[in-house]
Scaffold this motif. Structure first.
Motif, PDB file in Angstrom:
ATOM      1  N   GLY A   1      22.583 119.914   7.358  1.00 14.57           N
ATOM      2  CA  GLY A   1      21.608 119.658   8.406  1.00 14.57           C
ATOM      3  C   GLY A   1      21.944 118.460   9.295  1.00 14.57           C
ATOM      4  N   ILE A   2      23.010 117.738   8.983  1.00 13.73           N
ATOM      5  CA  ILE A   2      23.412 116.577   9.786  1.00 13.73           C
ATOM      6  C   ILE A   2      24.083 117.062  11.061  1.00 13.73           C
ATOM      7  CG2 ILE A   2      24.737 114.443   9.835  1.00 13.73           C
ATOM      8  CD1 ILE A   2      22.420 114.456   7.852  1.00 13.73           C
ATOM      9  N   ASP A   3      23.712 116.481  12.212  1.00 16.66           N
ATOM     10  CA  ASP A   3      24.292 116.854  13.495  1.00 16.66           C
ATOM     11  C   ASP A   3      25.789 116.567  13.497  1.00 16.66           C
ATOM     12  OD1 ASP A   3      23.513 117.729  16.338  1.00 16.66           O
ATOM     13  OD2 ASP A   3      24.759 115.953  16.688  1.00 16.66           O
ATOM     14  N   ASP A   4      26.556 117.377  14.256  1.00 15.91           N
ATOM     15  CA  ASP A   4      28.013 117.267  14.206  1.00 15.91           C
ATOM     16  C   ASP A   4      28.574 116.042  14.943  1.00 15.91           C
ATOM     17  OD1 ASP A   4      27.495 118.027  16.770  1.00 15.91           O
ATOM     18  OD2 ASP A   4      28.689 119.865  16.739  1.00 15.91           O
ATOM     19  N   ASP A   5      27.695 115.217  15.576  1.00 11.20           N
ATOM     20  CA  ASP A   5      28.227 113.981  16.130  1.00 11.20           C
ATOM     21  C   ASP A   5      28.463 112.945  15.038  1.00 11.20           C
ATOM     22  OD1 ASP A   5      25.624 113.540  15.489  1.00 11.20           O
ATOM     23  OD2 ASP A   5      25.101 112.470  17.348  1.00 11.20           O
ATOM     24  N   LEU A   6      28.080 113.292  13.817  1.00 15.93           N
ATOM     25  CA  LEU A   6      28.340 112.480  12.635  1.00 15.93           C
ATOM     26  C   LEU A   6      28.998 113.376  11.604  1.00 15.93           C
ATOM     27  CD1 LEU A   6      27.862 109.776  11.064  1.00 15.93           C
ATOM     28  CD2 LEU A   6      25.725 110.803  10.252  1.00 15.93           C
ATOM     29  N   LEU A   7      30.226 113.045  11.192  1.00 14.83           N
ATOM     30  CA  LEU A   7      30.933 113.848  10.205  1.00 14.83           C
ATOM     31  C   LEU A   7      30.536 113.393   8.804  1.00 14.83           C
ATOM     32  CD1 LEU A   7      34.549 114.090  11.731  1.00 14.83           C
ATOM     33  CD2 LEU A   7      32.601 115.653  12.008  1.00 14.83           C
ATOM     34  N   VAL A   8      30.177 114.364   7.959  1.00 16.55           N
ATOM     35  CA  VAL A   8      29.743 114.064   6.587  1.00 16.55           C
ATOM     36  C   VAL A   8      30.495 114.981   5.628  1.00 16.55           C
ATOM     37  CG1 VAL A   8      27.814 113.925   4.980  1.00 16.55           C
ATOM     38  CG2 VAL A   8      27.462 113.399   7.404  1.00 16.55           C
ATOM     39  N   ARG A   9      31.041 114.378   4.596  1.00 16.80           N
ATOM     40  CA  ARG A   9      31.742 115.135   3.548  1.00 16.80           C
ATOM     41  C   ARG A   9      31.264 114.650   2.190  1.00 16.80           C
ATOM     42  NH1 ARG A   9      36.141 114.187   0.272  1.00 16.80           N
ATOM     43  NH2 ARG A   9      37.309 116.050  -0.387  1.00 16.80           N
ATOM     44  N   LEU A  10      30.879 115.621   1.347  1.00 12.03           N
ATOM     45  CA  LEU A  10      30.412 115.285   0.008  1.00 12.03           C
ATOM     46  C   LEU A  10      31.259 116.029  -1.015  1.00 12.03           C
ATOM     47  CD1 LEU A  10      28.362 114.000  -1.961  1.00 12.03           C
ATOM     48  CD2 LEU A  10      26.941 116.056  -1.660  1.00 12.03           C
ATOM     49  N   GLN A  11      31.922 115.247  -1.864  1.00 13.84           N
ATOM     50  CA  GLN A  11      32.688 115.824  -2.973  1.00 13.84           C
ATOM     51  C   GLN A  11      31.810 115.703  -4.214  1.00 13.84           C
ATOM     52  OE1 GLN A  11      35.884 117.100  -2.542  1.00 13.84           O
ATOM     53  NE2 GLN A  11      35.815 117.893  -4.628  1.00 13.84           N
ATOM     54  N   THR A  12      31.209 116.833  -4.622  1.00 14.39           N
ATOM     55  CA  THR A  12      30.265 116.799  -5.729  1.00 14.39           C
ATOM     56  C   THR A  12      30.985 116.555  -7.045  1.00 14.39           C
ATOM     57  OG1 THR A  12      30.407 119.200  -6.040  1.00 14.39           O
ATOM     58  CG2 THR A  12      28.741 118.358  -4.478  1.00 14.39           C
ATOM     59  N   ARG A  13      30.180 116.309  -8.100  1.00 11.06           N
ATOM     60  CA  ARG A  13      30.750 116.016  -9.416  1.00 11.06           C
ATOM     61  C   ARG A  13      31.506 117.197  -9.995  1.00 11.06           C
ATOM     62  NH1 ARG A  13      30.894 110.644  -9.585  1.00 11.06           N
ATOM     63  NH2 ARG A  13      28.852 109.725  -9.126  1.00 11.06           N
ATOM     64  N   ASP A  14      31.083 118.426  -9.614  1.00 15.43           N
ATOM     65  CA  ASP A  14      31.768 119.604 -10.144  1.00 15.43           C
ATOM     66  C   ASP A  14      32.951 120.033  -9.290  1.00 15.43           C
ATOM     67  OD1 ASP A  14      30.497 120.499  -7.916  1.00 15.43           O
ATOM     68  OD2 ASP A  14      29.212 121.969  -8.946  1.00 15.43           O
ATOM     69  N   GLY A  15      33.314 119.194  -8.294  1.00 12.93           N
ATOM     70  CA  GLY A  15      34.503 119.477  -7.480  1.00 12.93           C
ATOM     71  C   GLY A  15      34.231 120.268  -6.239  1.00 12.93           C
ATOM     72  N   THR A  16      32.971 120.581  -5.971  1.00 17.45           N
ATOM     73  CA  THR A  16      32.637 121.340  -4.769  1.00 17.45           C
ATOM     74  C   THR A  16      32.660 120.413  -3.543  1.00 17.45           C
ATOM     75  OG1 THR A  16      31.223 122.798  -6.071  1.00 17.45           O
ATOM     76  CG2 THR A  16      30.925 122.815  -3.670  1.00 17.45           C
ATOM     77  N   GLU A  17      33.202 120.924  -2.450  1.00 25.64           N
ATOM     78  CA  GLU A  17      33.256 120.152  -1.204  1.00 25.64           C
ATOM     79  C   GLU A  17      32.198 120.679  -0.246  1.00 25.64           C
ATOM     80  OE1 GLU A  17      36.360 120.561   2.095  1.00 25.64           O
ATOM     81  OE2 GLU A  17      37.031 118.717   1.100  1.00 25.64           O
ATOM     82  N   VAL A  18      31.348 119.766   0.203  1.00 22.00           N
ATOM     83  CA  VAL A  18      30.285 120.128   1.131  1.00 22.00           C
ATOM     84  C   VAL A  18      30.479 119.313   2.405  1.00 22.00           C
ATOM     85  CG1 VAL A  18      27.804 120.247   1.525  1.00 22.00           C
ATOM     86  CG2 VAL A  18      28.717 120.564  -0.787  1.00 22.00           C
ATOM     87  N   VAL A  19      30.553 119.989   3.578  1.00 21.42           N
ATOM     88  CA  VAL A  19      30.759 119.315   4.859  1.00 21.42           C
ATOM     89  C   VAL A  19      29.747 119.843   5.865  1.00 21.42           C
ATOM     90  CG1 VAL A  19      33.219 118.906   4.469  1.00 21.42           C
ATOM     91  CG2 VAL A  19      32.476 121.016   5.585  1.00 21.42           C
ATOM     92  N   ASN A  20      29.441 119.036   6.869  1.00 22.02           N
ATOM     93  CA  ASN A  20      28.526 119.481   7.939  1.00 22.02           C
ATOM     94  C   ASN A  20      29.289 120.041   9.124  1.00 22.02           C
ATOM     95  OD1 ASN A  20      29.593 117.040   8.853  1.00 22.02           O
ATOM     96  ND2 ASN A  20      27.802 116.651  10.154  1.00 22.02           N
ATOM     97  N   ASP A  21      30.611 119.870   9.120  1.00 29.84           N
ATOM     98  CA  ASP A  21      31.452 120.380  10.206  1.00 29.84           C
ATOM     99  C   ASP A  21      32.844 120.568   9.649  1.00 29.84           C
ATOM    100  OD1 ASP A  21      33.406 119.817  12.692  1.00 29.84           O
ATOM    101  OD2 ASP A  21      31.490 120.561  13.458  1.00 29.84           O
ATOM    102  N   GLU A  22      33.560 121.556  10.162  1.00 30.18           N
ATOM    103  CA  GLU A  22      34.892 121.833   9.623  1.00 30.18           C
ATOM    104  C   GLU A  22      35.841 120.646   9.805  1.00 30.18           C
ATOM    105  OE1 GLU A  22      36.512 124.174  13.631  1.00 30.18           O
ATOM    106  OE2 GLU A  22      36.292 125.256  11.715  1.00 30.18           O
TER     107      GLU A  22
END
Length: 277
Positions: free
Chosen positions: A77-98
């Motif tokens: 839900g974060i706007d793409d003018d801010l890049l966000v990347r979350l590397q979860t504990r189980d190794g999953t990668e979550v991003v708001n933009d490619e």
């Protein structure tokens, strides 16, 4: 008087030297200030972006801790003018933009400049309960501001230097105008008219004019003494010359009336008188 006038005439070169010196001084100050200001401005803007990145990290960390099961939705839900990347504990990668996937190389909590899709971003990473969170903000406005400021200074500094030079030239010309007037007055005084005086004011030029007037007074007095001496000497020399001429003319006209010895005595006596004079 000629030497005095030659000493006053370099006024225009003084004006040029004062203008050049002031302009050079201002130019050096402005250039040094500009060279220092541009990096400082870039650093201030970068620190501002870094502070915003830290605030973004804190805000996202609070949201993720409040709803750990909704981490993917929060990040997406974060706007793409801010890049966000979350590397979860189980190794999953979550991003708001490619593009946020390229933030994988960011290491450490301190904000670091990274290149994403040929653009500069300021990124920071923090370990949270939900995983490793990386946030990046664009540096485009910082680069644009620094570039615009640089162009502005490149144009403004020479204009300021030219303006200062013109102002100093005009002000110096007005300040030296009384000197030119004083020079003209002194130049108009001839050797036969030493009784004239120059105008004396109340400032430093007035003191100079007063000094010149005293000098003119001394020259006038010296000239008067010289004239009196020449007049007195002429008068004193006229008498022995007249005596010798009379005896010589008498000896020529009437040789029997004046003997050679008498004529010689007169010539010797009057000659000694002339020698004493």
């Amino acid at each position: 008087m000629g030497r005095l006038l030659r000493g006053i005439r370099p006024m225009r070169s003084i004006r040029a030297r004062v203008t050049a010196g002031a302009t050079l001084f201002v130019a050096v100050i402005l250039i040094v200030a500009a060279v220092i200001a541009v990096p400082v401005l870039g650093r201030v803007l970068t620190d501002s972006v870094a502070e915003s990145v830290d605030q973004d990290l804190d805000s996202l960390e609070s949201q993720l801790e409040a709803a750990p099961d909704r981490a993917e939705a929060v990040v997406a839900g974060i706007d793409d003018d801010l890049l966000v990347r979350l590397q979860t504990r189980d190794g999953t990668e979550v991003v708001n933009d490619e593009d946020a996937a390229e933030l994988a190389g960011t290491d450490g909590e301190d904000a670091t400049t990274v290149t994403v899709d040929d653009e500069s971003w300021l990124a920071a990473t923090e370990d949270t309960d939900a995983g490793t969170l990386t946030v990046a903000r664009p540096m485009e406005h910082v680069d644009d501001t620094v570039s615009a400021t640089t162009v502005l200074l490149v144009v403004a500094v020479p204009l300021m230097v030219v303006l200062v030079g013109l102002v100093v030239w005009v002000v110096t010309g007005r300040a030296l105008r009384p000197v030119e007037r004083l020079r003209r007055q002194v130049d108009s005084i001839g050797a036969s008219d030493l009784s004239r005086r120059v105008d004396a004011g109340d400032d430093e030029l007035g003191a100079l004019a007063a000094t010149m007037n005293r000098m003119l007074g001394r020259l006038e007095q010296s000239q008067a003494v010289q004239r009196r001496f020449v007049s007195d000497a002429s008068h004193e020399l006229r008498s022995p010359l007249a005596t010798m001429r009379q005896y010589a003319e008498l000896a020529v006209a009437h040789p029997e009336a004046v003997s050679t010895g008498e004529l010689g005595e007169v010539v010797v006596a009057e000659g000694e008188r002339m020698q004493d004079l």
